[in-house]
Each structure stands twice: as C-alpha cells, then as structure tokens.
Design a protein around this motif. Structure first.
Motif, PDB file in Angstrom:
ATOM      1  N   ASP A 102       0.833  -1.202   0.000  1.00  0.00           N
ATOM      2  CA  ASP A 102       0.000   0.000   0.000  1.00  0.00           C
ATOM      3  C   ASP A 102       0.868   1.252   0.000  1.00  0.00           C
ATOM      4  O   ASP A 102       0.578   2.227  -0.699  1.00  0.00           O
ATOM      5  CB  ASP A 102      -0.920  -0.022   1.225  1.00  0.00           C
ATOM      6  CG  ASP A 102      -1.813   1.204   1.293  1.00  0.00           C
ATOM      7  OD1 ASP A 102      -2.625   1.417   0.376  1.00  0.00           O
ATOM      8  OD2 ASP A 102      -1.693   1.976   2.276  1.00  0.00           O
ATOM      9  N   THR A 103       1.973   1.213   0.762  1.00  0.00           N
ATOM     10  CA  THR A 103       2.874   2.371   0.835  1.00  0.00           C
ATOM     11  C   THR A 103       3.565   2.619  -0.495  1.00  0.00           C
ATOM     12  O   THR A 103       3.581   3.755  -0.994  1.00  0.00           O
ATOM     13  CB  THR A 103       3.925   2.144   1.936  1.00  0.00           C
ATOM     14  OG1 THR A 103       3.268   1.965   3.198  1.00  0.00           O
ATOM     15  CG2 THR A 103       4.876   3.336   2.030  1.00  0.00           C
ATOM     16  N   VAL A 104       4.134   1.572  -1.096  1.00  0.00           N
ATOM     17  CA  VAL A 104       4.872   1.788  -2.347  1.00  0.00           C
ATOM     18  C   VAL A 104       3.925   2.147  -3.482  1.00  0.00           C
ATOM     19  O   VAL A 104       4.306   2.881  -4.407  1.00  0.00           O
ATOM     20  CB  VAL A 104       5.733   0.560  -2.717  1.00  0.00           C
ATOM     21  CG1 VAL A 104       6.806   0.324  -1.659  1.00  0.00           C
ATOM     22  CG2 VAL A 104       4.897  -0.688  -2.924  1.00  0.00           C
ATOM     23  N   ARG A 105       2.696   1.654  -3.444  1.00  0.00           N
ATOM     24  CA  ARG A 105       1.742   2.019  -4.495  1.00  0.00           C
ATOM     25  C   ARG A 105       1.364   3.492  -4.391  1.00  0.00           C
ATOM     26  O   ARG A 105       1.265   4.192  -5.400  1.00  0.00           O
ATOM     27  CB  ARG A 105       0.494   1.142  -4.434  1.00  0.00           C
ATOM     28  CG  ARG A 105      -0.373   1.271  -5.673  1.00  0.00           C
ATOM     29  CD  ARG A 105      -1.596   0.420  -5.604  1.00  0.00           C
ATOM     30  NE  ARG A 105      -2.506   0.876  -4.552  1.00  0.00           N
ATOM     31  CZ  ARG A 105      -3.803   0.582  -4.513  1.00  0.00           C
ATOM     32  NH1 ARG A 105      -4.334  -0.172  -5.450  1.00  0.00           N
ATOM     33  NH2 ARG A 105      -4.558   1.017  -3.534  1.00  0.00           N
ATOM     34  N   ASP A 106       1.152   3.989  -3.169  1.00  0.00           N
ATOM     35  CA  ASP A 106       0.865   5.408  -2.987  1.00  0.00           C
ATOM     36  C   ASP A 106       2.043   6.263  -3.438  1.00  0.00           C
ATOM     37  O   ASP A 106       1.865   7.314  -4.074  1.00  0.00           O
ATOM     38  CB  ASP A 106       0.543   5.696  -1.519  1.00  0.00           C
ATOM     39  CG  ASP A 106      -0.902   5.384  -1.165  1.00  0.00           C
ATOM     40  OD1 ASP A 106      -1.661   4.975  -2.075  1.00  0.00           O
ATOM     41  OD2 ASP A 106      -1.275   5.531   0.010  1.00  0.00           O
ATOM     42  N   ASN A 107       3.245   5.850  -3.088  1.00  0.00           N
ATOM     43  CA  ASN A 107       4.427   6.599  -3.513  1.00  0.00           C
ATOM     44  C   ASN A 107       4.568   6.605  -5.034  1.00  0.00           C
ATOM     45  O   ASN A 107       4.942   7.621  -5.631  1.00  0.00           O
ATOM     46  CB  ASN A 107       5.683   5.998  -2.885  1.00  0.00           C
ATOM     47  CG  ASN A 107       5.839   6.369  -1.424  1.00  0.00           C
ATOM     48  OD1 ASN A 107       5.162   7.261  -0.930  1.00  0.00           O
ATOM     49  ND2 ASN A 107       6.712   5.677  -0.726  1.00  0.00           N
ATOM     50  N   ARG A 109       2.179   6.448  -7.188  1.00  0.00           N
ATOM     51  CA  ARG A 109       1.176   7.377  -7.722  1.00  0.00           C
ATOM     52  C   ARG A 109       1.673   8.818  -7.598  1.00  0.00           C
ATOM     53  O   ARG A 109       1.488   9.632  -8.505  1.00  0.00           O
ATOM     54  CB  ARG A 109      -0.143   7.193  -6.962  1.00  0.00           C
ATOM     55  CG  ARG A 109      -1.240   8.181  -7.377  1.00  0.00           C
ATOM     56  CD  ARG A 109      -2.568   7.763  -6.791  1.00  0.00           C
ATOM     57  NE  ARG A 109      -2.468   7.463  -5.365  1.00  0.00           N
ATOM     58  CZ  ARG A 109      -3.417   6.841  -4.683  1.00  0.00           C
ATOM     59  NH1 ARG A 109      -4.513   6.421  -5.278  1.00  0.00           N
ATOM     60  NH2 ARG A 109      -3.255   6.611  -3.395  1.00  0.00           N
ATOM     61  N   THR A 110       2.325   9.140  -6.473  1.00  0.00           N
ATOM     62  CA  THR A 110       2.865  10.486  -6.292  1.00  0.00           C
ATOM     63  C   THR A 110       3.981  10.767  -7.296  1.00  0.00           C
ATOM     64  O   THR A 110       4.044  11.846  -7.890  1.00  0.00           O
ATOM     65  CB  THR A 110       3.403  10.639  -4.857  1.00  0.00           C
ATOM     66  OG1 THR A 110       2.326  10.482  -3.933  1.00  0.00           O
ATOM     67  CG2 THR A 110       4.044  12.000  -4.655  1.00  0.00           C
ATOM     68  N   LEU A 111       4.846   9.798  -7.501  1.00  0.00           N
ATOM     69  CA  LEU A 111       5.994  10.007  -8.387  1.00  0.00           C
ATOM     70  C   LEU A 111       5.592  10.086  -9.854  1.00  0.00           C
ATOM     71  O   LEU A 111       6.162  10.863 -10.621  1.00  0.00           O
ATOM     72  CB  LEU A 111       7.000   8.865  -8.191  1.00  0.00           C
ATOM     73  CG  LEU A 111       7.723   8.848  -6.836  1.00  0.00           C
ATOM     74  CD1 LEU A 111       8.465   7.528  -6.653  1.00  0.00           C
ATOM     75  CD2 LEU A 111       8.684  10.020  -6.736  1.00  0.00           C
ATOM     76  N   ILE A 140       0.493  -5.202  -9.533  1.00  0.00           N
ATOM     77  CA  ILE A 140       0.593  -4.085  -8.591  1.00  0.00           C
ATOM     78  C   ILE A 140       2.042  -3.827  -8.227  1.00  0.00           C
ATOM     79  O   ILE A 140       2.509  -2.680  -8.192  1.00  0.00           O
ATOM     80  CB  ILE A 140      -0.254  -4.368  -7.334  1.00  0.00           C
ATOM     81  CG1 ILE A 140      -1.744  -4.441  -7.697  1.00  0.00           C
ATOM     82  CG2 ILE A 140      -0.023  -3.285  -6.273  1.00  0.00           C
ATOM     83  CD1 ILE A 140      -2.636  -4.867  -6.544  1.00  0.00           C
ATOM     84  N   VAL A 141       2.796  -4.897  -7.963  1.00  0.00           N
ATOM     85  CA  VAL A 141       4.214  -4.739  -7.611  1.00  0.00           C
ATOM     86  C   VAL A 141       4.999  -4.190  -8.795  1.00  0.00           C
ATOM     87  O   VAL A 141       5.808  -3.267  -8.651  1.00  0.00           O
ATOM     88  CB  VAL A 141       4.797  -6.091  -7.154  1.00  0.00           C
ATOM     89  CG1 VAL A 141       6.301  -5.975  -6.951  1.00  0.00           C
ATOM     90  CG2 VAL A 141       4.126  -6.557  -5.871  1.00  0.00           C
ATOM     91  N   ALA A 142       4.767  -4.763  -9.983  1.00  0.00           N
ATOM     92  CA  ALA A 142       5.497  -4.311 -11.173  1.00  0.00           C
ATOM     93  C   ALA A 142       5.187  -2.852 -11.485  1.00  0.00           C
ATOM     94  O   ALA A 142       6.088  -2.070 -11.827  1.00  0.00           O
ATOM     95  CB  ALA A 142       5.141  -5.201 -12.363  1.00  0.00           C
ATOM     96  N   ASP A 143       3.917  -2.451 -11.376  1.00  0.00           N
ATOM     97  CA  ASP A 143       3.547  -1.060 -11.646  1.00  0.00           C
ATOM     98  C   ASP A 143       4.220  -0.118 -10.655  1.00  0.00           C
ATOM     99  O   ASP A 143       4.656   0.985 -11.024  1.00  0.00           O
ATOM    100  CB  ASP A 143       2.029  -0.890 -11.567  1.00  0.00           C
ATOM    101  CG  ASP A 143       1.307  -1.539 -12.741  1.00  0.00           C
ATOM    102  OD1 ASP A 143       1.985  -1.967 -13.696  1.00  0.00           O
ATOM    103  OD2 ASP A 143       0.063  -1.622 -12.693  1.00  0.00           O
ATOM    104  N   ALA A 144       4.283  -0.533  -9.376  1.00  0.00           N
ATOM    105  CA  ALA A 144       4.910   0.321  -8.368  1.00  0.00           C
ATOM    106  C   ALA A 144       6.373   0.567  -8.705  1.00  0.00           C
ATOM    107  O   ALA A 144       6.880   1.692  -8.559  1.00  0.00           O
ATOM    108  CB  ALA A 144       4.783  -0.316  -6.987  1.00  0.00           C
ATOM    109  N   HIS A 145       7.062  -0.468  -9.185  1.00  0.00           N
ATOM    110  CA  HIS A 145       8.472  -0.291  -9.547  1.00  0.00           C
ATOM    111  C   HIS A 145       8.618   0.573 -10.796  1.00  0.00           C
ATOM    112  O   HIS A 145       9.425   1.510 -10.828  1.00  0.00           O
ATOM    113  CB  HIS A 145       9.132  -1.649  -9.785  1.00  0.00           C
ATOM    114  CG  HIS A 145      10.582  -1.546 -10.154  1.00  0.00           C
ATOM    115  ND1 HIS A 145      11.012  -1.370 -11.459  1.00  0.00           N
ATOM    116  CD2 HIS A 145      11.702  -1.568  -9.389  1.00  0.00           C
ATOM    117  CE1 HIS A 145      12.322  -1.293 -11.480  1.00  0.00           C
ATOM    118  NE2 HIS A 145      12.776  -1.422 -10.236  1.00  0.00           N
TER     119      HIS A 145
END
Length: 239
Positions: A102-107, A109-111, A140-145
């Motif tokens: 949840d934290t890395v996904r929010d970050n 989105r911000t980036l 979700i993990v791949a998108d966050a990276h």
C-alpha cells in the motif's frame, strides 16, 4: 492593463503534491517477516519428512472418514503445533506485505502523477479472487516499480517470486491451501515428495520476495533521500 482578464479558476490551480511516505522501515520489517515465514515453512517441511520416515500407523490416517478421527500420535500432535506457528507467522507476514505494498503504491502514484492501474479494492481482493489472483498482485508490484523508476528494467526477482508463488498456490499446499492439518499429515504418509516440492516452492518464494521488497524499496528510497537533500539545500544554508 486589461480589467477583463478572467482570474484562474480553482480547478486550474495545481494542488500540492502529496509527500512521499516513508518506506524504509516497513520494507525492513517485511523483509524480516518474509525470512521468518520461510523458516517457519521449512520447519513444516522437516516435520513432514519425519512423518514420511516414521510411516503411517497401523490404525490408518488421522481422519478415518465419516467424521471419525483416531487419537493423534505425539509426532502428529507436534506437527499441528508447528503448522499453527507457521500459519500465524504467515498471517503476520501477509499483513506486513500488504502494508508495504500500500505504501509503495501510494508513492508510485505520487511520483508518476497517475492513478494506479488497479484500484484499492484489488490490493486485497486481487490475492483471493480466482483467476484474477494469477496476475493482479504481480501487476501491482510491477507497476509500483516502473512508475517509481520509469525506463529501468523490472527486477528479475519479481518474476521469480511470482512464478514460485503460483506453484505453491496451484499445488494446493501454499500459504492459502484448503486442506486441514490432518489431511496434510495423510499426504505426508502417502505422497511426501509432492508435498515437499510444493513446500520448497513456498520457501523459495519467501526468499525471492525479500529481494522484491528490497528492490522496490530501494528505488523509492532514492527519491525520498533526494527530496530530503533538496530540502536541506533549500534551507538557510543552501540559500
């Protein structure tokens, strides 16, 4: 001076960019819990080997059918205890992993300035809805990276982790297996190698998961550290 100039509407004024959430701490906790879950699952495998070597009692499996259960042996009782500890560890690990995700996904989105491809509902439901759980969590993990580090290659550990997770899931004895402990005991007596192969996949997935968490955390931590340095340079000394 033009008195008829239309002032900007509130929608035209960009809002403040959300601050990046600290990810290093939850990342370290998640890595530690993934390693602990791997150790707990390895303990299950050791007990399953002990069951296979000891062999099934003459009275048959614990579940005799038609609701009849025979008294458990001391080894079978201890397997129940090891299994309960492993299940509790896996649950705590899953909670930490979801908090980290949840934290890395929010970050991300911000980036990236873009909404995530999978809405908040999928962060949790994506793991349990049949068919969808075959690709959404990895997505979700791949998108966050990729949203955090556009242009960088996706770490190989992501695909390794997900492939191992799917093996454990599809085999029916992964972290979301349907059999109860007595059924697993019966399988340890009758087909230990299939059981141990699946356990090995789960343990390896936990190890690969630590590399996934570290890789995505490191990418976002670079941005957070950069923001901190930029803020220090913009202070009185930097001015």
């Amino acid at each position: 001076m033009n008195d008829h100039t239309t002032p900007p509407t509130p929608d035209a004024v960009p809002g403040p960019t959300p601050a990046l959430r600290r990810v290093h701490g939850i990342g370290r906790i998640t890595v530690a819990l993934l390693a602990l879950a791997g150790v707990a699952w390895a303990a299950r495998a050791v007990w399953e080997i002990r069951l296979a070597v000891t062999g099934e009692p003459a009275s048959g499996p614990p579940d005799q059918g038609e609701g009849v259960h025979r008294p458990l042996t001391s080894l079978e009782n201890s397997y129940h205890l090891v299994g309960d500890v492993g299940a509790a560890t896996a649950l705590i690990c899953a909670i930490a992993f979801l908090l980290w995700l949840d934290t890395v996904r929010d970050n991300a989105r911000t980036l990236s300035g873009r909404p995530p491809r999978y809405l908040g509902f999928w962060l949790y439901a994506g793991w349990v809805i049949p068919v969808a759980n075959l690709w959404i969590p990895r997505g979700i993990v791949a998108d966050a990276h990729q949203d955090s580090a556009p242009g960088e290659r996706l770490p190989r550990s992501v695909n390794v982790w997900w492939g191992l997770w799917l093996i454990g899931l599809i085999s029916g004895v992964g972290l979301m297996y349907a059999d109860d402990a007595d059924d697993i005991i019966a399988r340890a007596y009758s087909e230990p190698w299939m059981l141990l192969a699946s356990d090995a996949a789960v343990i390896a997935a936990a190890v690969a998961g630590t590399f996934v968490v570290r890789a995505v955390t490191a990418v976002q931590q670079r941005h957070i550290d950069g923001d901190v340095r930029h803020g220090e340079a913009s202070g009185p000394a930097g001015a």
